[in-house]
Motif scaffolding. Structure first.
Motif, short mmCIF file in Angstrom:
data_model
loop_
_atom_site.label_atom_id
_atom_site.label_comp_id
_atom_site.label_asym_id
_atom_site.label_seq_id
_atom_site.Cartn_x
_atom_site.Cartn_y
_atom_site.Cartn_z
N LEU A 23 0.77 -1.23 -0.05
CA LEU A 23 0.11 -0.02 -0.14
C LEU A 23 1.03 1.39 -0.12
CD1 LEU A 23 -2.69 -0.98 2.70
CD2 LEU A 23 -2.68 -1.43 0.20
N ASP A 24 0.46 2.19 -0.59
CA ASP A 24 1.15 3.77 -0.66
C ASP A 24 0.66 4.43 0.67
OD1 ASP A 24 -1.57 4.71 -1.63
OD2 ASP A 24 -0.69 4.64 -3.67
N ALA A 25 0.82 5.66 0.81
CA ALA A 25 0.61 6.48 1.86
C ALA A 25 -1.19 6.77 1.68
CB ALA A 25 1.32 7.57 1.70
N ARG A 26 -1.42 6.96 0.59
CA ARG A 26 -2.83 7.60 0.10
C ARG A 26 -3.76 6.35 0.71
NH1 ARG A 26 -6.58 6.18 -3.24
NH2 ARG A 26 -4.97 5.12 -4.48
N GLU A 27 -3.34 4.96 0.22
CA GLU A 27 -4.02 3.79 0.58
C GLU A 27 -4.33 3.34 2.11
OE1 GLU A 27 -3.65 1.38 -3.69
OE2 GLU A 27 -2.02 1.45 -2.23
N THR A 28 -3.25 3.86 2.60
CA THR A 28 -3.07 3.54 4.06
C THR A 28 -3.71 4.60 5.08
OG1 THR A 28 -0.70 2.62 3.88
CG2 THR A 28 -1.58 3.12 6.04
N LYS A 29 -4.01 5.78 4.35
CA LYS A 29 -4.76 6.79 5.04
C LYS A 29 -6.27 6.71 4.74
CE LYS A 29 -1.24 10.67 5.19
NZ LYS A 29 -1.10 11.58 4.58
N GLY A 30 -6.48 6.07 3.41
CA GLY A 30 -8.03 5.87 3.00
C GLY A 30 -8.42 4.54 3.90
N LEU A 31 -7.62 3.74 4.28
CA LEU A 31 -8.23 2.48 5.05
C LEU A 31 -8.24 3.07 6.54
CD1 LEU A 31 -5.90 -0.34 3.73
CD2 LEU A 31 -8.49 -0.21 3.96
N LEU A 32 -7.46 3.85 6.90
CA LEU A 32 -7.58 4.05 8.34
C LEU A 32 -8.84 5.38 8.60
CD1 LEU A 32 -4.10 5.32 9.30
CD2 LEU A 32 -5.33 3.60 10.46
N LYS A 33 -9.38 6.01 7.44
CA LYS A 33 -10.36 6.56 7.35
C LYS A 33 -11.78 5.63 7.38
CE LYS A 33 -12.69 10.49 4.80
NZ LYS A 33 -12.80 11.25 3.82
N LEU A 34 -11.66 4.78 6.76
CA LEU A 34 -12.62 3.63 6.49
C LEU A 34 -13.00 2.86 7.73
CD1 LEU A 34 -14.47 1.85 4.52
CD2 LEU A 34 -12.67 0.44 4.41
N PHE A 35 -11.81 2.64 8.46
CA PHE A 35 -11.89 2.20 9.79
C PHE A 35 -12.63 2.75 10.73
CE2 PHE A 35 -7.91 -0.62 8.79
CZ PHE A 35 -8.58 -1.44 7.85
N ASP A 36 -12.40 4.04 10.63
CA ASP A 36 -12.81 5.03 11.52
C ASP A 36 -14.50 5.25 11.32
OD1 ASP A 36 -10.67 5.79 13.13
OD2 ASP A 36 -10.30 7.59 11.76
N VAL A 37 -14.86 5.19 9.84
CA VAL A 37 -16.20 5.03 9.49
C VAL A 37 -16.93 3.98 10.02
CG1 VAL A 37 -17.93 5.17 7.53
CG2 VAL A 37 -15.96 6.71 7.71
N LYS A 38 -16.34 2.83 10.02
CA LYS A 38 -16.88 1.40 10.21
C LYS A 38 -17.03 1.15 11.82
CE LYS A 38 -17.19 -0.25 6.25
NZ LYS A 38 -18.73 -0.39 5.66
N GLN A 39 -16.05 1.94 12.52
CA GLN A 39 -16.12 1.97 13.98
C GLN A 39 -17.16 2.76 14.60
OE1 GLN A 39 -12.49 3.17 15.98
NE2 GLN A 39 -13.05 1.88 17.82
N SER A 40 -17.47 4.00 13.86
CA SER A 40 -18.56 4.76 14.20
C SER A 40 -19.78 4.14 14.03
CB SER A 40 -18.23 6.08 13.43
OG SER A 40 -19.35 7.07 13.99
N LYS A 41 -20.02 3.49 13.02
CA LYS A 41 -21.29 3.07 12.50
C LYS A 41 -21.75 1.79 13.53
CE LYS A 41 -21.58 3.95 7.57
NZ LYS A 41 -21.50 3.61 6.15
N LEU A 42 -20.58 0.97 13.83
CA LEU A 42 -20.65 -0.29 14.76
C LEU A 42 -21.09 0.26 16.05
CD1 LEU A 42 -17.68 -2.42 13.79
CD2 LEU A 42 -20.17 -3.19 13.85
N GLY A 43 -20.55 1.52 16.56
CA GLY A 43 -20.88 2.12 17.96
C GLY A 43 -22.29 2.49 17.98
N LYS A 44 -22.73 3.03 16.77
CA LYS A 44 -24.16 3.44 16.68
C LYS A 44 -25.18 2.11 16.68
CE LYS A 44 -23.34 7.64 14.02
NZ LYS A 44 -23.54 8.21 12.79
N ARG A 45 -24.84 1.00 15.94
CA ARG A 45 -25.79 -0.20 16.02
C ARG A 45 -25.38 -0.82 17.54
NH1 ARG A 45 -24.22 -4.17 11.35
NH2 ARG A 45 -25.90 -5.04 12.21
N LYS A 46 -24.36 -0.64 18.00
CA LYS A 46 -24.31 -1.33 19.25
C LYS A 46 -25.17 -0.53 20.51
CE LYS A 46 -20.78 -1.91 23.16
NZ LYS A 46 -19.75 -1.78 23.81
N LYS A 47 -25.07 0.88 20.26
CA LYS A 47 -26.12 1.61 21.13
C LYS A 47 -27.54 1.05 20.79
CE LYS A 47 -27.36 6.47 22.16
NZ LYS A 47 -27.04 7.95 21.85
N GLN A 48 -28.02 1.28 19.45
CA GLN A 48 -29.43 0.77 19.21
C GLN A 48 -29.54 -0.46 19.82
OE1 GLN A 48 -29.17 1.19 14.91
NE2 GLN A 48 -29.81 3.19 14.99
#
Length: 76
Positions: A23-48
């Motif tokens: 992976l290059d730097a852009r792809e690594t940063k993109g994956l980190l952003k994706l993980f943040d988005v997924k973690q946020s969605k999982l947190g919302k589902r857990k709360k519900q």
């Protein structure tokens, strides 16, 4: 949204065996952003889910079921 889809595809490639070192730097940063988005969605589902469980417990417990006044031995 398109970037998120690209990152999901990249993540799937990693799951299938692609080396993270490819992976290059852009792809690594993109994956980190994706993980943040997924973690946020999982947190919302857990709360519900927890709210639904709490609602179900409250709905199944009536005022007469409380043992706040002492032990409930089945006698009025």
């Amino acid at each position: 949204m398109a970037e998120e889809k690209q990152m999901e595809n990249l993540f799937n490639q990693l799951v299938e065996g692609k080396s993270i070192y490819e992976l290059d730097a852009r792809e690594t940063k993109g994956l980190l952003k994706l993980f943040d988005v997924k973690q946020s969605k999982l947190g919302k589902r857990k709360k519900q889910f927890n709210e639904q469980v709490d609602d179900n417990v409250l709905n199944k417990t009536g005022a007469n079921d409380s043992i706040a006044g002492g032990e409930n031995d089945g006698h009025p």
